[in-house]
Design an enzyme around this catalytic site. Structure first.
Site, PDB file in Angstrom:
ATOM      1  N   LYS A  24       0.821  -1.212   0.000  1.00  0.00           N
ATOM      2  CA  LYS A  24       0.000   0.000   0.000  1.00  0.00           C
ATOM      3  C   LYS A  24       0.858   1.267   0.000  1.00  0.00           C
ATOM      4  CE  LYS A  24      -2.707   1.145   3.528  1.00  0.00           C
ATOM      5  NZ  LYS A  24      -3.857   1.448   4.412  1.00  0.00           N
ATOM      6  N   ARG A  29       2.721   5.955  -3.324  1.00  0.00           N
ATOM      7  CA  ARG A  29       3.841   6.762  -3.815  1.00  0.00           C
ATOM      8  C   ARG A  29       4.031   6.623  -5.324  1.00  0.00           C
ATOM      9  NH1 ARG A  29       4.464   5.651   1.412  1.00  0.00           N
ATOM     10  NH2 ARG A  29       5.724   6.993   2.781  1.00  0.00           N
ATOM     11  N   GLY A  97      -4.836   7.914   5.694  1.00  0.00           N
ATOM     12  CA  GLY A  97      -3.965   8.909   6.300  1.00  0.00           C
ATOM     13  C   GLY A  97      -2.713   9.135   5.478  1.00  0.00           C
ATOM     14  N   ARG A 125      -8.588  11.978  12.842  1.00  0.00           N
ATOM     15  CA  ARG A 125      -7.150  11.841  13.033  1.00  0.00           C
ATOM     16  C   ARG A 125      -6.437  13.171  12.825  1.00  0.00           C
ATOM     17  NH1 ARG A 125      -6.056   6.885   9.119  1.00  0.00           N
ATOM     18  NH2 ARG A 125      -3.903   7.101   9.879  1.00  0.00           N
ATOM     19  N   SER A 170       8.653   9.389  11.670  1.00  0.00           N
ATOM     20  CA  SER A 170       7.399   9.210  10.943  1.00  0.00           C
ATOM     21  C   SER A 170       7.658   9.328   9.451  1.00  0.00           C
ATOM     22  CB  SER A 170       6.359  10.249  11.373  1.00  0.00           C
ATOM     23  OG  SER A 170       5.260  10.265  10.481  1.00  0.00           O
ATOM     24  N   ASP A 322       2.510  -0.787  12.031  1.00  0.00           N
ATOM     25  CA  ASP A 322       1.193  -1.270  11.611  1.00  0.00           C
ATOM     26  C   ASP A 322       0.949  -2.723  11.981  1.00  0.00           C
ATOM     27  OD1 ASP A 322       0.319   1.127  10.497  1.00  0.00           O
ATOM     28  OD2 ASP A 322       1.239   0.689   8.557  1.00  0.00           O
ATOM     29  N   LYS A 349      -3.850   6.276  15.275  1.00  0.00           N
ATOM     30  CA  LYS A 349      -3.967   5.687  13.941  1.00  0.00           C
ATOM     31  C   LYS A 349      -5.430   5.773  13.516  1.00  0.00           C
ATOM     32  CE  LYS A 349       0.154   4.178  12.642  1.00  0.00           C
ATOM     33  NZ  LYS A 349       0.721   4.472  11.294  1.00  0.00           N
ATOM     34  N   ARG A 398      -7.062  -3.012  10.195  1.00  0.00           N
ATOM     35  CA  ARG A 398      -6.081  -3.907  10.809  1.00  0.00           C
ATOM     36  C   ARG A 398      -6.632  -4.538  12.096  1.00  0.00           C
ATOM     37  NH1 ARG A 398      -2.008  -3.368   7.432  1.00  0.00           N
ATOM     38  NH2 ARG A 398      -1.520  -1.301   6.605  1.00  0.00           N
TER      39      ARG A 398
END
Length: 443
Positions: A24, A29, A97, A125, A170, A322, A349, A398
Site C-alpha cells: 500500500k 507513492r 492517512g 485523526r 514518521s 502497523d 492511527k 487492521r
C-alpha cells in the site's frame, strides 16, 4: 456496516499458497511520484484497495492523467514538479492517512488551493504533525480544531526549503516535507530520532531526484535538492508485508499449518514483525530472495508450531508500527508474556489501536495489561482462547483482520463488526483465507 465471522479451525491446519497484495505504501507513492514526473509512469502490481483508489482520484484531480490499463496495471501521465493544477472539488481521501498527509506535502509545494476531506475515521485523526512543518515552508492551512479534516491548504508562490527536526520518526511527516521541498529553490532537510520507512527516498532516487541519507549527532538526516526534473519510471509494486503478516501469523498459531506467501516486500524498515516472530520461535523461511523496483522481495514459507513470548524492542517500533495488532494475536497463543512498549503512536492511527486490542483480547478471553505506551499480552501456550464474542473494529481494517485471525484459533467463533474497511488495504482478504482452508465470511 459489514460483520464477518471467523469459524475456529479446531485441529485443521492451513495449507496452500497466496500472493501478497501490492504494498500500500509503495502503491500510494507510485501514483504520486508518477504525477510529479514528466511523461508516462507505468505501474504493475498496484494495490487496488479503496485507499489507493482514493489517491488515484486525487492525483487525477490535481491534473495528472491516470489510466487503469488492466488488473493492477496503471499509467500516470505526469505534469512535472510544480505543475499540479488547482482541483475543482475537494480531494476525498476516504480512510487514507498516508494519502492525505503525502498529498498535503505535494500541494504545499505549489501555489494552488485544495481542500482535503475523508471519512469519519480519517476526520478524527490529527494532521498537525504535517501542518506544522509545511506551515514553516509557507503553506497556509484552515481546518477544524486540532488540525482535523476537512482542511483547506493554500501553497505559497515560492515554497521555502527548511531544516526540520521531527520529534518522532514518521515516514508520513518526512515524506510530506520532502515532497513539498521538491519545488523549493534549495535543499530541504528532515532530521528524525530513528529510521522510519524509506520508500519515499528510494523511489525519489529512482525518479532522478538528488536524495541523501546520513547519520548525524544520533539523528537520521535526509535531504533533497529542490526543483529536479523527475523522469518517468516502470514500477513493479512488491507485495505488502503488513498484509502478508495476517496469513503468516494465522499459520504460526495453527499447528501443522504450512503456508507460502509469494512476493513479499522485505525492506529492512518494514520487516520488523518477521524478526520478532522468528525470535518467538516462529518457523519462517525466506525463499527466492530478489530485488524488484529497488526493494528487496522474497517468498515466505511459514509453518505452524509452538511460540514463546518475547519482547518487541521499542527501537523496532517504526519498522513494524502497523503490525502490532497482529503481533498481539501471535502473543495471545504463545507461551509466556510478550511486552510491547514505545508504541503510543498507535493511539492516533485509524483508531486507538492499543485500547481496541486490549478490550478485544479481554473479550476473547486473553489476559492483557494496558500501558499508556503499549500493552503486555500473557499467552495461552497454544490453548485455544474462549472466543465467542463480537468485536467492534471501529472501522479499522487492521483491527478487524487481526481479530478474524484470532477467531480461527479460538474455541468459539469471533464476529467482527465494522469489517468493511478491510477493503481499504486488502480486498482479497477473505478469498485468500478461503484458499488456505479458513472459513471467514458474512453471517
Amino acid at each position: 456496516m459489514t460483520t464477518l465471522t471467523a469459524t475456529p479451525m479446531g485441529k485443521i491446519p492451513l495449507k496452500g499458497e497466496i500472493a501478497a497484495p501490492g504494498d500500500k505504501s509503495i502503491s500510494h507513492r507510485s501514483l504520486m511520484f508518477g504525477a510529479l514526473a514528466v511523461g508516462p509512469t507505468r505501474i504493475t502490481g498496484l494495490l487496488e484497495g479503496e485507499d489507493v483508489r482514493a489517491t488515484a482520484r486525487a492525483v487525477a484531480a490535481l491534473g495528472a492523467g491516470v489510466e487503469r490499463t488492466g488488473e493492477g496495471a496503471w499509467t500516470v501521465h505526469g505534469v512535472g514538479v510544480g505543475g499540479l493544477a488547482e482541483p475543482e472539488c475537494a480531494l476525498d481521501l476516504g480512510n487514507s492517512g498516508t494519502g492525505a498527509r503525502l498529498l498535503m506535502g505535494m500541494v504545499a509545494g505549489c501555489p494552488i488551493t485544495a481542500t482535503f476531506t475523508g471519512d469519519a475515521s480519517l476526520s478524527r485523526r490529527p494532521m498537525s504533525r504535517v501542518i506544522e512543518p509545511l506551515s514553516r515552508m509557507g503553506a497556509v492551512f484552515h481546518g477544524r480544531e486540532g488540525g482535523r479534516l476537512p482542511i483547506t491548504l493554500t501553497g505559497p508562490a515560492d515554497v521555502m526549503p527548511i531544516d526540520y527536526r521531527s520529534p518522532v520518526a514518521s515516514a508520513q511527516v518526512k515524506s510530506a516535507v520532502l515532497l513539498a521541498g521538491l519545488n523549493a529553490a534549495g535543499r530541504t532537510t528532515v532530521r528524525e530520532p530513528a529510521a522510519s520507512r524509506d520508500h519515499t527516498e528510494n523511489m525519489l532516487r529512482s525518479f532522478g531526484a538528488a536524495v541523501e541519507t546520513r547519520t548525524e549527532d544520533g539523528m537520521i538526516v535526509v535531504t533533497v535538492d529542490g526543483q529536479p526534473e523527475l523522469a518517468p519510471q516502470d514500477i513493479a509494486v512488491p507485495g505488502d508485508p503488513s498484509s502478508a503478516a495476517f496469513a503468516a501469523v494465522a499459520a504460526l498459531i495453527l499447528p501443522g499449518s504450512e503456508v507460502t506467501i509469494r512476493n513479499v516486500g522485505l525492506n529492512p524498515l518494514r520487516a520488523g514483525l518477521f524478526e520478532v516472530l522468528t525470535a518467538m520461535g516462529g518457523e519462517i523461511d525466506v525463499l527466492d530472495r530478489r530485488e524488484e523496483g529497488g526493494e528487496p522481495v522474497g517468498d515466505l514459507r511459514v509453518r505452524g508450531g509452538a511460540l514463546k513470548g518475547a519482547g518487541a524492542p521499542p527501537a523496532n517500533a517504526a519498522a513494524m508500527i502497523d503490525e502490532y495488532p497482529i503481533l498481539c494475536i501471535a502473543a495471545a497463543l504463545a507461551e509466556g508474556r510478550t511486552e510491547m512498549r514505545g508504541i503510543e503512536e498507535l493511539r492516533v492511527k485509524e483508531s486507538d489501536r492499543i485500547a481496541l486490542m486490549v478490550n478485544g483480547l479481554r473479550a476473547a478471553g486473553v489476559e492483557v495489561e494496558e500501558h499508556e505506551d503499549g500493552m503486555t499480552v500473557s499467552g495461552s501456550g497454544g490453548r485455544p482462547p474462549a472466543g465467542g464474542c463480537e468485536i467492534d473494529a471501529s472501522h479499522d481494517h487492521r483491527i478487524a483482520m487481526s481479530f478474524l485471525v484470532l477467531g480461527l484459533a479460538c474455541a468459539q467463533p469471533i464476529a467482527v463488526t465494522g469489517a468493511e474497511t478491510i477493503a481499504t488495504s486488502y480486498p482479497a482478504f477473505t478469498d485468500h483465507f478461503a484458499r488456505l482452508g479458513a472459513d471467514i465470511q458474512s453471517r
